[in-house]
Design an enzyme around this catalytic site. Sequence first.
Site, short mmCIF file in Angstrom:
data_model
loop_
_atom_site.label_atom_id
_atom_site.label_comp_id
_atom_site.label_asym_id
_atom_site.label_seq_id
_atom_site.Cartn_x
_atom_site.Cartn_y
_atom_site.Cartn_z
N ARG A 1 0.84 -1.21 0.00
CA ARG A 1 0.00 0.00 0.00
C ARG A 1 0.87 1.25 0.00
O ARG A 1 0.56 2.25 -0.64
CB ARG A 1 -0.94 -0.02 1.22
CG ARG A 1 -1.69 1.29 1.41
CD ARG A 1 -2.93 1.19 2.30
NE ARG A 1 -2.79 0.29 3.41
CZ ARG A 1 -2.03 0.50 4.51
NH1 ARG A 1 -1.35 1.62 4.65
NH2 ARG A 1 -1.96 -0.40 5.47
N TYR B 1 -18.11 16.99 -13.95
CA TYR B 1 -18.40 15.56 -14.12
C TYR B 1 -19.43 15.12 -13.06
O TYR B 1 -19.29 15.47 -11.88
CB TYR B 1 -17.10 14.77 -13.98
CG TYR B 1 -17.27 13.28 -13.97
CD1 TYR B 1 -17.62 12.59 -15.13
CD2 TYR B 1 -17.10 12.54 -12.80
CE1 TYR B 1 -17.78 11.22 -15.12
CE2 TYR B 1 -17.25 11.17 -12.79
CZ TYR B 1 -17.60 10.51 -13.95
OH TYR B 1 -17.76 9.15 -13.93
N ASP C 1 -9.25 19.28 -13.22
CA ASP C 1 -9.50 17.94 -13.78
C ASP C 1 -9.21 18.02 -15.28
O ASP C 1 -9.95 18.65 -16.03
CB ASP C 1 -10.96 17.56 -13.50
CG ASP C 1 -11.33 16.17 -14.01
OD1 ASP C 1 -10.63 15.66 -14.91
OD2 ASP C 1 -12.33 15.62 -13.54
N LYS D 1 -9.95 7.03 -18.62
CA LYS D 1 -10.36 7.60 -19.90
C LYS D 1 -9.19 7.56 -20.90
O LYS D 1 -8.72 6.49 -21.23
CB LYS D 1 -10.91 9.00 -19.66
CG LYS D 1 -11.92 9.07 -18.50
CD LYS D 1 -13.17 8.25 -18.75
CE LYS D 1 -14.03 8.04 -17.51
NZ LYS D 1 -14.42 9.23 -16.77
C1 LIG Z 1 -14.65 9.58 -15.47
C2 LIG Z 1 -14.32 10.92 -14.95
C3 LIG Z 1 -14.02 11.12 -13.60
C4 LIG Z 1 -14.08 9.99 -12.58
O1 LIG Z 1 -13.13 9.02 -12.81
P1 LIG Z 1 -13.34 7.45 -12.44
O2 LIG Z 1 -12.10 6.84 -12.94
O3 LIG Z 1 -14.59 7.01 -13.13
O4 LIG Z 1 -13.49 7.38 -10.96
C5 LIG Z 1 -13.69 12.39 -13.19
N1 LIG Z 1 -13.67 13.43 -14.05
C6 LIG Z 1 -13.96 13.27 -15.35
C7 LIG Z 1 -13.91 14.45 -16.25
C8 LIG Z 1 -14.29 12.03 -15.85
O5 LIG Z 1 -14.60 11.89 -17.14
#
Ligand SMILES: *Cc1c(COP(=O)(O)O)cnc(C)c1O
Length: 385
Positions: free
Chosen positions: A50, A102, A175, A200
């Site tokens: 961890r 999101y 983000d 993504k």
């Molecule tokens: C998918 C997504 C998230 C969250 O990520 P996860 O891997 O699904 O927890 C956060 N911000 C954006 C812009 C996303 O597309």
Amino acid sequence: MSKPNNMSTLCVHAGVSPDATHQAIMTPIFQSSTYVQDFPGQPKTHDYGRAGNPTRDALETSLAALEGADKALSFASGLAAIQAVGQLLEPGSHVLVCDDVYGGTGRLFREFYAKYDIEFEFVDMNVSSAEFKQYFKENTQLVWLESPTNPLLKIIDIAAIATLTKQQGVILAVDNTFASPIFQSPLALGADIVMHSLTKYIGGHSDIIGGALMLSNDQLYQKLRFVQFAAGAVNAPLDCFLLLRSIKTLAIRMQVHQHNALAFAKALEQLPEFSEVLYPGLASHPQHQLAKVQMHGFSGIVSVRLNADFATVAAFMQNLKVFSLAESLGGVESLINHPETMTHASVPLALRKKLGISSDLLRFSVGIEDVQDLIEDVQQALQNL
Ligand SMILES: *Cc1c(COP(=O)(O)O)cnc(C)c1O
């Protein structure tokens, strides 16, 4: 390496060096939970999985390089990474969040944090600096934003907001999932923390859930590193390996995503069935000029409004053959999503209405297939309504 700062080169090489024992060119999957110590309390390089893992170390080094950051921390999901940033906040604090955020981020801030006495205020960040300044309160500790936003692909002026957060002594977290590190560098624009859902574009093959934070501020890093270690939402060694493999092709994948998305958006603009086509790379996009300055490319997401009732919109999505109807984005395969009923269903109705997340809105994640096939898929889906 002649040009260590070139993105394509970083994607292939950063973090990965031949392993010390066998000279294996790829970092091995260190599938081990613990490490043998020769003497009590004196581990060689690692003590417990961890706390650290060599495959994860390589991934974090690579991720940091992609964002021009000193450090990166990887997590079991994008939301686990966001949650770690949330742990920086003190009770009684105030956070500014872009309203077009999101869906899962909004849910975390609204619902999960509801009992922690932290005020999350969702605001329109497409405003002048003077107007933005009015948003700050004495107890504001964090500004959280996405650009391009999801699903409306608005562009927020990161450098302008960074100037304000610096003046106010507030942390700015961006983000950067939609742009990917290839097309936008928020740290260079003044942000303190960059966050990615590795699920993504960085993962890119719709087979991994993961998240990351990249930053250069050592004080913040130490705090977030403690959250990663103490709360333990880390990713598995195999996922780290697969992400390292994905990153090798990130730069070329992004070029194809963007090439396809631009051609796709231009083609859909010509179809009368769509009342609006939203893509930052189109001259018709309201913040096209800002996108050109702030981004190095426009990425692969295109949102549209189909001028029809929900039953017709649903039939259109079902008619698509190359696009799969699914949540998520950023994989090599093209996806279609209906934000109102899928990714953004948890957004309060009043806010959905204000933003324009209505039943006519569709979000395409344009993959790396042949773009003509993608355009023809839309044409046949419309013809068969
Ligand atoms: C998918 C997504 C998230 C969250 O990520 P996860 O891997 O699904 O927890 C956060 N911000 C954006 C812009 C996303 O597309």
